[in-house]
Design a protein around this motif. Structure first.
Motif, short mmCIF file in Angstrom:
data_model
loop_
_atom_site.label_atom_id
_atom_site.label_comp_id
_atom_site.label_asym_id
_atom_site.label_seq_id
_atom_site.Cartn_x
_atom_site.Cartn_y
_atom_site.Cartn_z
N UNK A 131 -50.21 0.57 9.77
CA UNK A 131 -51.58 0.94 9.48
C UNK A 131 -51.72 1.36 8.15
N UNK A 132 -50.73 2.14 7.60
CA UNK A 132 -50.93 2.57 6.35
C UNK A 132 -50.78 1.71 5.30
N UNK A 133 -49.92 0.82 5.27
CA UNK A 133 -49.70 -0.14 4.41
C UNK A 133 -50.70 -1.06 4.35
N UNK B 219 -36.36 24.72 4.65
CA UNK B 219 -36.53 23.45 4.33
C UNK B 219 -37.39 22.77 5.66
N UNK B 220 -38.38 22.07 5.35
CA UNK B 220 -39.15 21.67 6.42
C UNK B 220 -38.56 20.24 6.93
N UNK B 221 -38.70 19.81 8.05
CA UNK B 221 -38.49 18.37 8.67
C UNK B 221 -39.62 17.84 8.13
N UNK B 222 -39.24 16.26 7.69
CA UNK B 222 -40.15 15.33 7.60
C UNK B 222 -40.82 14.64 8.65
N UNK B 223 -42.20 14.64 8.99
CA UNK B 223 -42.50 13.89 10.03
C UNK B 223 -42.68 12.24 9.48
N UNK B 224 -41.66 11.46 9.90
CA UNK B 224 -41.79 10.33 9.31
C UNK B 224 -42.88 9.58 10.09
N UNK B 225 -43.31 8.28 9.56
CA UNK B 225 -44.47 7.61 10.10
C UNK B 225 -43.63 6.58 11.41
N UNK B 226 -44.40 6.44 12.34
CA UNK B 226 -44.09 5.55 13.31
C UNK B 226 -44.22 4.41 12.72
#
Length: 171
Positions: A14-16, A1-8
């Motif tokens: 910026x994404x919102x 299982x990979x670790x999720x790279x959450x957004x800073x």
């Protein structure tokens, strides 16, 4: 299982904001074109892509690629444009199994009449809100995203700058 790279926090903001633009801008462009020209943004874009093509004609598959449309969606839009006299279909001379779509003179005139209002909306909602440096950055950012989203380069978004419908100046 990979670790999720959450957004800073900065990436999240910026994404919102970008997501809000993705939601609001198409509706704003559609409203302007529907009100001023009786066209949807996609109909206008289809006419614009035909106007930029050699002899103002593209195979249906090429037009679908340039507009990022499925063939069924494009077929419905081309049917509406045909009914209005703005486009016409014909059998492709090089491959009788293929269909070409051509911009009619009435379609070219509709595009020429519709372009000033559309360009005004693009300026109002996007271009005039940004500095020249931000325009350059927006272009570079969009190109970077397109390399991932469209690795085959099917969209017409790269290459020569588009001309206005009269064929003289960039949009």
């Amino acid at each position: 299982m990979t670790d999720t790279r959450w957004l800073s926090e900065e990436e999240h903001v910026a994404w919102v904001r970008f997501t809000a633009v993705l939601e609001l801008l198409p509706s704003a462009l559609d409203l302007q074109l529907e009100t001023d020209a009786g066209l949807s943004h996609f109909e206008y874009f289809t006419l614009a892509m035909l106007s930029e093509a050699p002899d103002h004609t593209l195979r249906t598959s090429a037009l679908a690629a340039r507009t990022n449309a499925t063939l069924p969606r494009l077929s419905r839009v081309v049917s509406r444009l045909e009914a209005a006299g703005y486009a016409e279909r014909s059998t492709c001379a090089e491959d009788r199994r293929a269909t070409n779509v051509s911009l009619t003179e009435a379609g070219r005139q509709k595009l020429v009449r519709s372009a000033p209002g559309h360009v005004g909306a693009v300026r109002r909602f996007v271009v005039d809100q940004l500095t020249p440096e931000q325009i350059h950055e927006l272009s570079a950012i969009s190109a970077a995203m397109l390399r991932q989203l469209d690795p085959e380069g099917r969209m017409h978004a790269t290459g020569n700058p588009p001309q206005d419908p009269s064929g003289s100046a960039p949009d």
